[in-house]
Design an enzyme around this catalytic site. Structure first.
Site, PDB file in Angstrom:
ATOM      1  CG  HIS A  56     -89.043 -22.535  47.283  1.00  0.00           C
ATOM      2  ND1 HIS A  56     -88.520 -21.355  46.887  1.00  0.00           N
ATOM      3  CD2 HIS A  56     -88.675 -23.091  48.289  1.00  0.00           C
ATOM      4  CE1 HIS A  56     -87.855 -21.010  48.034  1.00  0.00           C
ATOM      5  NE2 HIS A  56     -87.881 -22.006  48.948  1.00  0.00           N
ATOM      6  CG  ASP A  88     -90.421 -20.321  44.575  1.00  0.00           C
ATOM      7  OD1 ASP A  88     -91.365 -20.697  45.414  1.00  0.00           O
ATOM      8  OD2 ASP A  88     -89.030 -20.081  44.903  1.00  0.00           O
ATOM      9  CB  SER A 113     -85.256 -21.356  51.004  1.00  0.00           C
ATOM     10  OG  SER A 113     -86.608 -20.894  51.431  1.00  0.00           O
TER      11      SER A 113
END
Length: 269
Positions: free
Chosen positions: A246, A217, A93
């Site tokens: 995610h 996601d 991320s």
């Protein structure tokens, strides 16, 4: 603890021996979030290393230094103190920007390959040349929500992060980990990951890169992040997990570990 060049103590952990795999955690999460993948790496005869970003987990909270230049320097200090080389760098991320900025700021001398898991790169914020990005007022409203009541925001959004198959207990654990991050760190790092433009830096990378992302996601939609990230990096490979959200570390831990082990193997070098 590893002491950075500006005096911040960073907690780190290391499991196993062999070629090193260094894990960088997502926004708000500490190194604990990588336990599943670290154990898989260790059990495969490799060395798994992870540390808590400043203001996260057990590391010091200086209240500043959440720009990508400083975070990249922190990574450089960790690699130097531990004297790691031929590293497989795994970033999730918002940590994708830490990894990319490290490579453009410090070079790839210590890094053999890079895996980006659900990255926030190349650019989340909307700009005239990035019309599909997130409008500034939406990002600002989100940061104000985080400032006012981060625990409530976590409770409302953790299911989207982990997906429908993650257990309530696992999601509660993720919330507890995230709740340990400092508020200045949460807000300042979020601004960095949302507004920093990595398009030119990605295009300049010259090492094996794997981008892994779920096509469900909702946090960082693949068409805004993983897809263009892989397209910008020469020779990068995009591996899509159908139906995954995610938070692959909790939704698809075994599949994620298998993909990383395959990438780390000599055949992937």
């Amino acid at each position: 603890m590893i002491r950075t060049r500006d005096g911040v103590g960073l907690f780190h952990r290391s499991f196993g021996d062999g070629p090193p795999v260094v894990f960088l955690a997502s926004w708000s999460l500490p190194s604990d979030s990588w336990f599943g993948q670290m154990m898989a790496i260790r059990d495969a005869g490799l060395r798994a290393v992870a540390y808590d970003r400043r203001g996260h987990g057990r590391s010091d909270d200086p209240g500043h230094g959440f720009d990508y230049d400083t975070l990249a320097d922190d990574l450089a200090d960790v690699l130097a103190v531990l004297d790691l080389s031929a590293v497989t760098l795994v970033a999730m991320s918002g940590a994708a920007g830490e990894a990319v900025r490290y490579l453009t700021r410090h070079g790839a001398g210590r890094i053999a390959r890079l895996a980006l898991v659900g990255p926030t790169t190349p650019l989340l914020a909307q700009r005239p040349d990035n019309p599909a990005g997130i409008p500034a007022e939406v990002l600002g409203a989100l940061r104000e929500e985080l400032r006012q009541d981060f625990p409530s925001w976590l409770a409302r959004n953790v299911r989207a992060f982990g997906g429908p198959e993650a257990s309530d207990a696992m999601l509660d654990w993720v919330c507890r980990l995230a709740a340990g991050a400092s508020l200045p760190g949460l807000l300042d790092f979020h601004r960095s990951l949302a507004e920093t433009d990595f398009r030119a830096e990605l295009a300049g990378l010259r090492l094996p890169v794997l981008v892994i992302q779920g096509d469900a996601d909702a946090t960082c939609p693949m068409e805004l992040t993983g897809g263009p990230t892989a397209a910008l990096i020469p020779g990068a490979r995009l591996q899509v997990f159908p139906g995954a959200p995610h938070g692959l570390i909790v939704s698809d831990p075994e599949r994620l570990s298998a993909a990383l082990l395959d990438f780390v193997s000599p055949a992937a070098a």
